[in-house]
Motif scaffolding. Structure first.
Motif, mmCIF file in Angstrom:
data_model
loop_
_atom_site.group_PDB
_atom_site.id
_atom_site.type_symbol
_atom_site.label_atom_id
_atom_site.label_comp_id
_atom_site.label_asym_id
_atom_site.label_seq_id
_atom_site.Cartn_x
_atom_site.Cartn_y
_atom_site.Cartn_z
ATOM 1 N N ALA A 149 -0.207 4.163 -2.337
ATOM 2 C CA ALA A 149 -1.642 4.459 -2.404
ATOM 3 C C ALA A 149 -1.907 5.950 -2.587
ATOM 4 N N ASP A 150 -0.974 6.783 -2.174
ATOM 5 C CA ASP A 150 -1.054 8.236 -2.366
ATOM 6 C C ASP A 150 0.113 8.680 -3.251
ATOM 7 N N ASP A 191 0.805 -1.236 0.000
ATOM 8 C CA ASP A 191 0.000 0.000 0.000
ATOM 9 C C ASP A 191 0.832 1.276 0.000
ATOM 10 N N ILE A 210 -4.614 -0.837 0.435
ATOM 11 C CA ILE A 210 -4.551 -0.323 1.805
ATOM 12 C C ILE A 210 -4.540 -1.471 2.825
ATOM 13 N N GLY A 211 -3.625 -1.366 3.750
ATOM 14 C CA GLY A 211 -3.518 -2.364 4.804
ATOM 15 C C GLY A 211 -2.557 -3.487 4.503
#
Length: 394
Positions: free
Chosen positions: A180-181, A177, A267-268
């Motif tokens: 992710a951004d 993740d 995510i995660g």
């Protein structure tokens, strides 16, 4: 300065490094893994494209100033010409776009090479490195780290000795993740900056970075050769020029099927590499975040949890086991196992001995296979996830 103390002075082999300077994640990992084995000493390097940083790192690691090189071209020529104290191998820990140039420079000097993946920027470059390694009769290891885990070696042994019967289905995934951004836009995370930039990373981010680990792990364990594949490479972070998620369907030669998922926006998920292999007589499952356990089930029998260090495991697993059962081994040990196998082979060659058959590691051919895999996935995705010929022949 702890790392400098690990640079043992009693080691049998000498090595150099290109890359691995300030801000590098993987460079120091290589040095620490080598130090764990007490087999090789770091004596030369070109650690950065900034000469001042190379000098700084060399000083910290106790390397003589005259072997801290301004660039890798100079290093390859100077080290290749040494009559005494010549390096036995070089490790290449630079961004993807110059893997080929660095590896080629040292191969041409007859120096053994260890290279990060993906090994090359193009299929043509990969083939040239294979040809150079063969013509100069040198060893070339590509550091697909996960092949160094004892329970991966056990999985390979079970499959290769027929415990699963005829293979039918392979399911593998590698979700993370960390992208992710759009963290690359801040410019503070050097890994994110170059891995998402086609100029440095190549034609793919997600598949090139972690999807290649899936491909290599599956091949290492099963020996299956891909016949064709259909891939969908996706980019979820707006404005990012390369993929951050991918789904891949595969047909292997012999009739087995596979599916891979790699993602850097899950995510995660931190480092969720997992492989499941199903045959006519049994199945195995292994996950990198719980690496000391291999799930094994024979058809009609109970689920077995095989654990690292146990006496019932194969010689292949025992060969790379460092601690008694119950003492967890992880990423650094797996990395060190690859280097121990590699250095064992180098020492055998120097002493004109036949290397131990258990001292296996991913080679230049595996690196070329991984490079082709990336380009096949990109090609398929550009054609609307169409099935494409993905057979590998070097």
């Amino acid at each position: 300065m702890i790392e400098g103390k690990l640079n043992d002075t009693g080691a049998s082999l000498l090595y150099g490094q290109v890359g691995g300077g300030p801000g590098s994640f993987i460079g120091p990992v290589h040095r620490a893994a080598i130090a764990m084995n007490n087999q090789a000493k770091l004596v030369a390097g070109s650690f950065s494209d900034l000469p001042s940083e190379t000098v700084q790192v060399a000083k910290e690691l106790g390397i003589d100033a005259d072997r801290a090189y301004a660039d890798f071209h100079e290093m390859a020529v100077e080290e290749g010409a040494r009559m005494e104290g010549r390096i036995d191998f070089v490790i290449v820990t630079v961004p993807n776009h110059i893997h080929f140039s660095v590896a080629k420079a040292f191969l041409e000097q007859g120096i053994n090479v260890v290279c990060e993946k993906p090994m090359a920027f193009t299929e043509e470059e990969a083939k040239e490195l294979v040809a150079l390694a063969f013509s100069h009769k040198v060893e070339f290891m590509v550091t697909y780290t996960y092949t160094g885990y004892p329970m991966v070696r056990e999985a390979r042994n079970l499959v290769r000795t027929g415990a699963l019967g005829t293979l039918r289905v392979v399911a593998a995934e590698y979700p993370q993740d960390w992208l992710a951004d759009p963290i690359e836009r801040a410019g503070t995370n050097r890994q994110a900056v170059w891995r998402t930039d086609p100029k440095y990373a190549g034609v793919s981010c997600c598949v090139g970075d972690i999807g290649t680990h899936i491909e290599n792990l599956v091949h290492f364990i099963t020996g299956l050769e891909i016949d064709k594949l259909a891939a969908s490479l996706e980019t979820f972070v707006e404005g990012r020029p390369l993929d951050d998620n991918a789904y891949i369907l595969l047909k292997y030669k012999g009739g087995a099927s596979g599916n891979y998922w790699s993602s850097q926006v899950a995510i995660g998920k931190e480092n969720g590499l997992r492989i499941r292999v199903y045959g006519t007589d049994g199945a195995i499952e292994w996950e990198q975040e719980n690496p000391n356990v291999l799930r094994f089930q024979k058809k009609g029998g109970p689920l077995q949890l095989l654990t690292r260090g146990s006496g019932y495991l194969s010689a292949a697993a025992g060969h790379v086991t460092r601690l008694p059962a119950g003492h967890p081994e992880g990423y650094f040990e797996a990395f060190a196992n690859l280097y121990r196998n590699f250095c064992n082979v180098l020492m055998a060659r120097k002493q004109d001995r036949t290397p131990d058959a258990l001292d296996v590691f991913p080679t230049v051919v595996d690196g070329a296979r991984g490079t082709k895999f990336v380009f096949d996935c990109v090609k398929s995705s550009k054609e609307g996830a169409a099935w494409v010929d993905a057979s590998f022949d070097i």
